[in-house]
Design a protein around this motif. Sequence first.
Motif, PDB file in Angstrom:
ATOM      1  N   ARG A 142       0.809  -1.225   0.000  1.00  0.00           N
ATOM      2  CA  ARG A 142       0.000   0.000   0.000  1.00  0.00           C
ATOM      3  C   ARG A 142       0.835   1.263   0.000  1.00  0.00           C
ATOM      4  O   ARG A 142       0.363   2.307  -0.421  1.00  0.00           O
ATOM      5  CB  ARG A 142      -0.994   0.065   1.180  1.00  0.00           C
ATOM      6  CG  ARG A 142      -2.060  -1.018   1.157  1.00  0.00           C
ATOM      7  CD  ARG A 142      -3.086  -0.779   2.267  1.00  0.00           C
ATOM      8  NE  ARG A 142      -2.458  -0.651   3.576  1.00  0.00           N
ATOM      9  CZ  ARG A 142      -2.117  -1.671   4.328  1.00  0.00           C
ATOM     10  NH1 ARG A 142      -2.329  -2.906   3.922  1.00  0.00           N
ATOM     11  NH2 ARG A 142      -1.549  -1.468   5.504  1.00  0.00           N
ATOM     12  N   VAL A 143       2.075   1.203   0.462  1.00  0.00           N
ATOM     13  CA  VAL A 143       2.941   2.383   0.473  1.00  0.00           C
ATOM     14  C   VAL A 143       3.846   2.391  -0.752  1.00  0.00           C
ATOM     15  O   VAL A 143       3.955   3.398  -1.466  1.00  0.00           O
ATOM     16  CB  VAL A 143       3.796   2.438   1.761  1.00  0.00           C
ATOM     17  CG1 VAL A 143       4.750   3.625   1.723  1.00  0.00           C
ATOM     18  CG2 VAL A 143       2.898   2.517   2.992  1.00  0.00           C
ATOM     19  N   ASP A 144       4.514   1.258  -1.018  1.00  0.00           N
ATOM     20  CA  ASP A 144       5.464   1.160  -2.122  1.00  0.00           C
ATOM     21  C   ASP A 144       4.974   0.295  -3.269  1.00  0.00           C
ATOM     22  O   ASP A 144       5.567   0.302  -4.353  1.00  0.00           O
ATOM     23  CB  ASP A 144       6.796   0.578  -1.612  1.00  0.00           C
ATOM     24  CG  ASP A 144       7.367   1.391  -0.465  1.00  0.00           C
ATOM     25  OD1 ASP A 144       7.544   2.610  -0.638  1.00  0.00           O
ATOM     26  OD2 ASP A 144       7.618   0.809   0.608  1.00  0.00           O
ATOM     27  N   THR A 145       3.929  -0.484  -3.043  1.00  0.00           N
ATOM     28  CA  THR A 145       3.397  -1.391  -4.065  1.00  0.00           C
ATOM     29  C   THR A 145       1.953  -1.707  -3.732  1.00  0.00           C
ATOM     30  O   THR A 145       1.531  -1.551  -2.571  1.00  0.00           O
ATOM     31  CB  THR A 145       4.241  -2.684  -4.142  1.00  0.00           C
ATOM     32  OG1 THR A 145       3.767  -3.511  -5.202  1.00  0.00           O
ATOM     33  CG2 THR A 145       4.175  -3.460  -2.827  1.00  0.00           C
ATOM     34  N   GLU A 146       1.197  -2.148  -4.728  1.00  0.00           N
ATOM     35  CA  GLU A 146      -0.236  -2.386  -4.516  1.00  0.00           C
ATOM     36  C   GLU A 146      -0.501  -3.589  -3.622  1.00  0.00           C
ATOM     37  O   GLU A 146      -1.289  -3.527  -2.681  1.00  0.00           O
ATOM     38  CB  GLU A 146      -0.923  -2.583  -5.868  1.00  0.00           C
ATOM     39  CG  GLU A 146      -2.423  -2.774  -5.777  1.00  0.00           C
ATOM     40  CD  GLU A 146      -3.074  -2.940  -7.138  1.00  0.00           C
ATOM     41  OE1 GLU A 146      -4.272  -3.280  -7.172  1.00  0.00           O
ATOM     42  OE2 GLU A 146      -2.388  -2.745  -8.160  1.00  0.00           O
ATOM     43  N   ASP A 147       0.159  -4.723  -3.918  1.00  0.00           N
ATOM     44  CA  ASP A 147      -0.078  -5.938  -3.149  1.00  0.00           C
ATOM     45  C   ASP A 147       1.081  -6.911  -3.356  1.00  0.00           C
ATOM     46  O   ASP A 147       2.015  -6.632  -4.119  1.00  0.00           O
ATOM     47  CB  ASP A 147      -1.410  -6.595  -3.545  1.00  0.00           C
ATOM     48  CG  ASP A 147      -1.549  -6.791  -5.054  1.00  0.00           C
ATOM     49  OD1 ASP A 147      -0.528  -7.093  -5.715  1.00  0.00           O
ATOM     50  OD2 ASP A 147      -2.667  -6.642  -5.581  1.00  0.00           O
ATOM     51  N   PHE A 148       1.044  -8.055  -2.670  1.00  0.00           N
ATOM     52  CA  PHE A 148       2.126  -9.035  -2.754  1.00  0.00           C
ATOM     53  C   PHE A 148       2.324  -9.569  -4.173  1.00  0.00           C
ATOM     54  O   PHE A 148       3.453  -9.589  -4.668  1.00  0.00           O
ATOM     55  CB  PHE A 148       1.876 -10.197  -1.778  1.00  0.00           C
ATOM     56  CG  PHE A 148       2.241  -9.897  -0.349  1.00  0.00           C
ATOM     57  CD1 PHE A 148       3.569  -9.897   0.055  1.00  0.00           C
ATOM     58  CD2 PHE A 148       1.259  -9.608   0.588  1.00  0.00           C
ATOM     59  CE1 PHE A 148       3.915  -9.622   1.379  1.00  0.00           C
ATOM     60  CE2 PHE A 148       1.592  -9.329   1.909  1.00  0.00           C
ATOM     61  CZ  PHE A 148       2.924  -9.337   2.300  1.00  0.00           C
TER      62      PHE A 148
END
Length: 365
Positions: free
Chosen positions: A196-202
């Motif tokens: 959520r901060v650096d990427t949408e999801d795993f």
Amino acid sequence: MQKDYKKELNELIKTVIDEGGSDLHISEGRRPTIRVSGFLITLVKKDVFSKEDTYGIIKELLIPANKELFLKNKEIDFSYDYSGDGASESAGKKGARFRGNGYFQQGSVSVALRLISKKIRTIGELNLPPILESFTQKQQGFFLVVGPVGHGKTTTLASLVETINESRAEHIITIEDPIEYIYEQKRSIIDQREIRVDTEDFPTALKSVFREDVDVVLIGEMRETETISTAVTAAETGHLVFSTLHTNNAAQTIDRIIDSFPAAQQDQIRIQLAGSLAGIFSQRLIPRISGGLIPAYELLINNNAVQNLIREKRTHEINTVIETGSQDGMIDMNRSLADLARRGEITIENAYLHSLNSKVLEKLI
């Protein structure tokens, strides 16, 4: 008069640190509670928290974007850096870091905070078996640390990553929700990405790994089939992948991974897992007679026998392979528990409490 919730939060965190605690629990209608050496202790000198108090505390803990997300989703994972304001020397000059979860229960806000040590301890300092270092020396493969919530999986993985960081030049990427341990770059390049901060999801972050010239990947938790599938593929294609699952032992872990896929895909994932798995380490933190916690553990090493059992759908025989595989470096949980009990590190009662097969343990003690 408006309460100073920043000051209140600092005082609670200072108490956790000074008392050698691991967790802080805050809920409406209760006094704050901390966990020390596995036991919950109510802070009886503190007032019972009101709805306004719990909202005030969580507003201090969350960044603005997460506040909105929390109210929308009714739960949130987050990290929190404590500056050390008003803290004693035991907090250290750099304060402390916490992993947190905010959630609603019966319409009220609750918060659970877990203290994350600023110092990443070595395998030896954590009382873990030296053979774990051999998994940090691999160029590729899939290594899992498993066990119940709160039994040190993240700390063990951090120790393994730090061993690589100190010993050789690699590009390491961690994908976490939230970021827990903060690494100081030593011999390796370490990029830490927070969901959520650096990427949408795993899954999104993990797919990007293939374009980022990465050597080592740490996945904070494998939550969905897509993440597991991509992680196994990454291990097959020249990456060393570390991750965790909330499972009890090696055999159950393998079954959980395979069962997460549709039936039509399970044979394929068996073949992939048999070829890419490096090992599975299961651990429990047990109250130590002298105070604190000490780990008991199981280690599965993926040799030819284990590969065949995975391919042939005979994972129920893996426990026997571990029990008889000490010459290959494997470690049986019951033997680990029995050894701790014989050395006077833990009580026999706690050994039985954490055993998954008490009849076998009885023969060893």
